[in-house]
Design a protein around this motif. Sequence first.
Motif, PDB file in Angstrom:
ATOM      1  N   PHE A   1     -13.739 -25.688 -13.032  1.00  0.00           N
ATOM      2  CA  PHE A   1     -13.692 -26.317 -11.712  1.00  0.00           C
ATOM      3  C   PHE A   1     -13.470 -25.326 -10.577  1.00  0.00           C
ATOM      4  CE2 PHE A   1      -9.696 -27.002 -14.075  1.00  0.00           C
ATOM      5  CZ  PHE A   1      -8.819 -26.226 -13.333  1.00  0.00           C
ATOM      6  N   ASP A   2     -13.456 -24.024 -10.869  1.00  0.00           N
ATOM      7  CA  ASP A   2     -13.234 -23.008  -9.838  1.00  0.00           C
ATOM      8  C   ASP A   2     -14.420 -22.836  -8.883  1.00  0.00           C
ATOM      9  OD1 ASP A   2     -10.641 -22.079 -10.221  1.00  0.00           O
ATOM     10  OD2 ASP A   2     -11.214 -20.616 -11.730  1.00  0.00           O
ATOM     11  N   ALA A   3     -15.632 -22.823  -9.448  1.00  0.00           N
ATOM     12  CA  ALA A   3     -16.815 -22.357  -8.721  1.00  0.00           C
ATOM     13  C   ALA A   3     -17.026 -22.981  -7.335  1.00  0.00           C
ATOM     14  CB  ALA A   3     -18.062 -22.546  -9.587  1.00  0.00           C
ATOM     15  N   PRO A   4     -16.968 -24.301  -7.175  1.00  0.00           N
ATOM     16  CA  PRO A   4     -17.274 -24.875  -5.857  1.00  0.00           C
ATOM     17  C   PRO A   4     -16.380 -24.350  -4.734  1.00  0.00           C
ATOM     18  CG  PRO A   4     -17.230 -26.585  -7.541  1.00  0.00           C
ATOM     19  CD  PRO A   4     -16.708 -25.342  -8.180  1.00  0.00           C
ATOM     20  N   TYR A   5     -15.135 -24.067  -5.033  1.00  0.00           N
ATOM     21  CA  TYR A   5     -14.205 -23.605  -4.003  1.00  0.00           C
ATOM     22  C   TYR A   5     -14.620 -22.239  -3.453  1.00  0.00           C
ATOM     23  CZ  TYR A   5     -11.110 -27.303  -5.693  1.00  0.00           C
ATOM     24  OH  TYR A   5     -10.580 -28.511  -6.054  1.00  0.00           O
ATOM     25  N   PHE A   6     -15.180 -21.389  -4.317  1.00  0.00           N
ATOM     26  CA  PHE A   6     -15.540 -20.035  -3.902  1.00  0.00           C
ATOM     27  C   PHE A   6     -16.994 -19.937  -3.444  1.00  0.00           C
ATOM     28  CE2 PHE A   6     -11.949 -19.686  -6.755  1.00  0.00           C
ATOM     29  CZ  PHE A   6     -11.104 -18.843  -6.040  1.00  0.00           C
ATOM     30  N   GLU A   7     -17.870 -20.701  -4.094  1.00  0.00           N
ATOM     31  CA  GLU A   7     -19.284 -20.637  -3.738  1.00  0.00           C
ATOM     32  C   GLU A   7     -19.530 -21.169  -2.328  1.00  0.00           C
ATOM     33  OE1 GLU A   7     -21.072 -22.664  -7.025  1.00  0.00           O
ATOM     34  OE2 GLU A   7     -21.307 -20.809  -8.197  1.00  0.00           O
ATOM     35  N   LYS A   8     -18.718 -22.130  -1.894  1.00  0.00           N
ATOM     36  CA  LYS A   8     -18.908 -22.633  -0.529  1.00  0.00           C
ATOM     37  C   LYS A   8     -18.532 -21.579   0.514  1.00  0.00           C
ATOM     38  CE  LYS A   8     -14.458 -24.953   0.328  1.00  0.00           C
ATOM     39  NZ  LYS A   8     -13.792 -26.244   0.602  1.00  0.00           N
ATOM     40  N   GLU A   9     -17.794 -20.553   0.092  1.00  0.00           N
ATOM     41  CA  GLU A   9     -17.460 -19.442   0.983  1.00  0.00           C
ATOM     42  C   GLU A   9     -18.442 -18.273   0.810  1.00  0.00           C
ATOM     43  OE1 GLU A   9     -15.399 -19.822   3.253  1.00  0.00           O
ATOM     44  OE2 GLU A   9     -14.158 -21.503   2.578  1.00  0.00           O
ATOM     45  N   GLY A  10     -19.462 -18.484  -0.056  1.00  0.00           N
ATOM     46  CA  GLY A  10     -20.485 -17.464  -0.235  1.00  0.00           C
ATOM     47  C   GLY A  10     -20.228 -16.476  -1.351  1.00  0.00           C
TER      48      GLY A  10
END
Length: 388
Positions: A150-159
């Motif tokens: 569940f980590d990815a969305p938090y960081f991917e939205k920041e690029g």
Amino acid sequence: MSRHLTVMLVAAEASGDARGAELARALKKKLGGKVRFIGVGGARMADEGVQSPFDIAELSILGLWEGLRAYGKVKKRVEETAAMARADRPDVAVLIDSWGFTVRVAKALRAVDPGILLVKYVGPQVWASRPGRAKVLAGAVDHLLAIHAFDAPYFEKEGLATTFVGNGALAKDFSHADPRRLREAIGAHPDEPILLVLPGSRPSEIERMMPAFEDAVSRLKTTHPGLHVVIPAASTVTEAVKARAAGWPYRVHVIEDERLKDDAMVAGTVALACSGTVTIELALAGVPMVVGYRVGNITHAILKHLILTPWITLFNIAARDFVAPELIQSECTGPKLAAEIEKRVADPGLRRRQVEKQFQALDLMGRGGPDPADAAAKAILRLMAERN
């Protein structure tokens, strides 16, 4: 690959040291002799060829006030790490966990070599607190190897490009551990209970947790004289743990051998544990536990307004339930810890039910997935190939 790959691995805590060692082994398996390592780590990484220029125990800092007091020391160690990169020019730097230290190292390495591939292995838990760190990390490194699905969305939205590799703690194999070997080593009969005490891997955790843990164990030894007390000590705090345990008025077994530590995990009747990666290992080994934790009062007052979940133990977060009781801050006292341990020593049914719930929570976290070290090594080599 026609030439040696130079990999810089940077870890500042015992759990990161273990991850770094596993990653080094996985890279060596894939590249044979065509890889060399430099960096910062502990005893396990040293065994794999990473010779740290300083003892990482001094970087195991807990709390905001402690962090401020240690700022000068941390800054010096960051500069030494950057100097190593300037001298050896690594192809890639993998910065493992330890947010406060590794994010500073990332910025220092970028200044030394703007073209270096910077990979963060284990992101800050922005889903639990301080979500702004996702943006900071995105500006500091090129890629994140995440241990939670569940980590990815938090960081991917920041690029920040993110690859899920899984949690190494979930892949720990206890199939070769032998509870009988541990019992023989400490002189415990098959029917005698064993209490595992795991007070943390940071020096500051030993200072904060040991008084309450000592009080709890003393109370339990009064009511259960036959209770065997075993401390599988983290390498970063072994001497501090041994020094404290030497003054206890009853026998305690401090385990340093890695094989016996695994034996202890599967031999334990119940565990009293500081919150951290070790709680996952205990759950995998099938040991019911009580989790305690303390930070400085100022840190706690601030964190109360930053933490986004009611739980701090990862498998409790996954289960969204207090599968293992958590006694935090003012609740983390000898009497309360002893009372929770007492319930589990006295009730085999309670122990069995807790272990079953711990297993269910581990399944939610991805237990049984691919080897995280192998997945991380593949991701790093893929990133290097894409860059080249």
